[in-house]
Design an enzyme around this catalytic site. Structure first.
Site, PDB file in Angstrom:
ATOM      1  N   TYR A 163       0.839  -1.215   0.000  1.00  0.00           N
ATOM      2  CA  TYR A 163       0.000   0.000   0.000  1.00  0.00           C
ATOM      3  C   TYR A 163       0.869   1.257   0.000  1.00  0.00           C
ATOM      4  CZ  TYR A 163      -4.379  -2.442   0.042  1.00  0.00           C
ATOM      5  OH  TYR A 163      -5.444  -3.207  -0.360  1.00  0.00           O
ATOM      6  N   ARG A 191       1.784   1.784  -3.493  1.00  0.00           N
ATOM      7  CA  ARG A 191       0.650   2.331  -4.268  1.00  0.00           C
ATOM      8  C   ARG A 191       0.418   3.792  -3.899  1.00  0.00           C
ATOM      9  NH1 ARG A 191      -4.368  -1.271  -3.588  1.00  0.00           N
ATOM     10  NH2 ARG A 191      -5.190   0.145  -5.150  1.00  0.00           N
ATOM     11  N   ASP A 240      -7.854   5.929  -5.075  1.00  0.00           N
ATOM     12  CA  ASP A 240      -6.677   6.804  -5.277  1.00  0.00           C
ATOM     13  C   ASP A 240      -6.945   8.277  -4.968  1.00  0.00           C
ATOM     14  OD1 ASP A 240      -7.169   6.302  -8.868  1.00  0.00           O
ATOM     15  OD2 ASP A 240      -8.111   7.783  -7.546  1.00  0.00           O
ATOM     16  N   HIS A 283     -14.996   1.872  -2.307  1.00  0.00           N
ATOM     17  CA  HIS A 283     -14.001   0.922  -1.768  1.00  0.00           C
ATOM     18  C   HIS A 283     -13.022   1.610  -0.829  1.00  0.00           C
ATOM     19  CE1 HIS A 283     -14.740  -1.964  -5.399  1.00  0.00           C
ATOM     20  NE2 HIS A 283     -15.669  -2.065  -4.480  1.00  0.00           N
ATOM     21  N   CYS A 306     -11.184  -1.466  16.705  1.00  0.00           N
ATOM     22  CA  CYS A 306     -11.614  -0.600  17.842  1.00  0.00           C
ATOM     23  C   CYS A 306     -12.202   0.696  17.305  1.00  0.00           C
ATOM     24  CB  CYS A 306     -10.430  -0.331  18.774  1.00  0.00           C
ATOM     25  SG  CYS A 306      -9.361   0.988  18.223  1.00  0.00           S
ATOM     26  N   THR A 317     -14.518   0.504 -15.950  1.00  0.00           N
ATOM     27  CA  THR A 317     -14.564  -0.606 -14.998  1.00  0.00           C
ATOM     28  C   THR A 317     -14.876  -1.899 -15.740  1.00  0.00           C
ATOM     29  OG1 THR A 317     -15.626  -1.519 -13.016  1.00  0.00           O
ATOM     30  CG2 THR A 317     -16.996  -0.126 -14.408  1.00  0.00           C
ATOM     31  N   SER A 318     -14.222  -2.965 -15.295  1.00  0.00           N
ATOM     32  CA  SER A 318     -14.465  -4.272 -15.937  1.00  0.00           C
ATOM     33  C   SER A 318     -15.798  -4.845 -15.472  1.00  0.00           C
ATOM     34  CB  SER A 318     -13.337  -5.244 -15.571  1.00  0.00           C
ATOM     35  OG  SER A 318     -13.276  -5.342 -14.144  1.00  0.00           O
ATOM     36  N   ASN A 356     -15.425   2.609 -22.232  1.00  0.00           N
ATOM     37  CA  ASN A 356     -14.366   1.658 -21.913  1.00  0.00           C
ATOM     38  C   ASN A 356     -13.540   1.424 -23.186  1.00  0.00           C
ATOM     39  OD1 ASN A 356     -12.870  -0.704 -21.053  1.00  0.00           O
ATOM     40  ND2 ASN A 356     -14.408  -0.932 -19.446  1.00  0.00           N
TER      41      ASN A 356
END
Ligand code: APR
Length: 255
Positions: free
Chosen positions: A72, A75, A109, A124, A136, A193-194, A218
């Site tokens: 991460y 990324r 992102d 997401h 917590c 998007t796929s 796309n």
């Protein structure tokens, strides 16, 4: 002579010029022209031997928090060095052009917000938020660079990226807001998007069943062919600015 220009269907421009409630659902393809790799293209360099599905899970983090955290961090570095592309900026312009415009993104992102979009549902989560892995509830801004996973300031467990991992539920407020927007929209734009991952992919079918017009942008065909009345084949960074300008011109003609 450049590539043949994909024509913008008049029916799509006309509908967008009069619609009051439009939703855009974006995926990694919208960030591809910013240099951020999409999920299903091969990973590069150090991470080439991993598939996202092997790293973006609670089990992977529990087994090896340092490796997952390092992925991460890689990324975050990639995204921090990237800039929004014309597709992101066009979607931000849509927000001021269409009063009831809502953007739902699967991307973590943060590039839509950096391009100026304000009404963004981050389906997401977001790469740059972190929360306690033990649940917590503590969230904490983690100063970067942070090569090792930090400890929760509240309970001492590991902190984890604030993204939705495979096998995890979509945050209930994001899910409810996305469904409400899709159920009420007249038009859904599905961009980059796929449409392989639910429940995000299910939103297009939900809009279609609620009577909305669905259009897809796309570079390659997806499973949404049966749902989308319009398919614009090409890069979103090229098509979205043209679409926004065509809609703006049509709206000014009517105003
Ligand atoms: N313009 C438009 N579309 C593009 C472009 C571009 N420049 N470049 C790539 N695409 C398309 C590809 O054809 C593909 O259909 O973007 C899509 C990217 O698909 P994925 O890599 O599967 O990304 P996405 O659909 O966002 O994945 C959804 O799955 O892995 C999980 O949580 C992760 O949010 C992600 C979700």
């Amino acid at each position: 002579m450049g590539d043949p220009v994909t024509p913008l269907p008049a029916g799509l421009v006309g509908r967008l010029a009069t619609a009051r409630r439009v939703v855009a659902l974006t995926g990694a393809g919208v960030s591809a022209e910013s240099g951020v790799p999409t999920f299903r293209e091969a990973q590069t360099g150090l991470w080439a031997r991993f598939r996202p599905e092997e790293l973006a899970t609670p089990e992977a983090f529990a087994a090896d928090p340092r490796t997952v955290w390092a992925w991460y961090e890689w990324r975050r570095d990639l995204v921090a060095a990237a800039a929004p592309n014309p597709g992101h900026h066009a979607l931000a312009q849509f927000e001021s052009l269409v009063p009831g415009f809502t953007l739902i993104t699967q991307n973590v992102d943060g590039l839509h917000a950096r391009a100026g979009s304000r009404r963004v549902i981050e389906f997401h989560g977001n790469l740059f938020t972190n929360r306690c892995f033990a649940g917590c509830g503590a969230e904490a801004d983690v100063p970067r660079p942070c090569p090792e996973p930090p400890r929760c300031p509240h309970c001492g467990a590991w902190m984890r990226p604030g993204v939705v991992w495979f096998g995890e539920a979509i945050p209930i407020e994001a899910l409810q807001a996305a469904k409400a927007a899709v159920d009420r929209c007249e038009m859904l734009l599905v961009i980059g998007t796929s449409a392989l991952v639910t429940p995000a992919a299910g939103l297009a079918l939900r809009a279609h069943e609620a009577g909305a017009m669905v259009a897809e942008i796309n570079i390659s065909p997806t499973g949404l062919d049966g749902v989308a009345q319009f398919r614009l084949a090409g890069p979103s960074g090229e098509l979205l600015p043209r679409l926004v300008e065509a809609v703006r011109a049509r709206r000014e003609m009517h105003s």
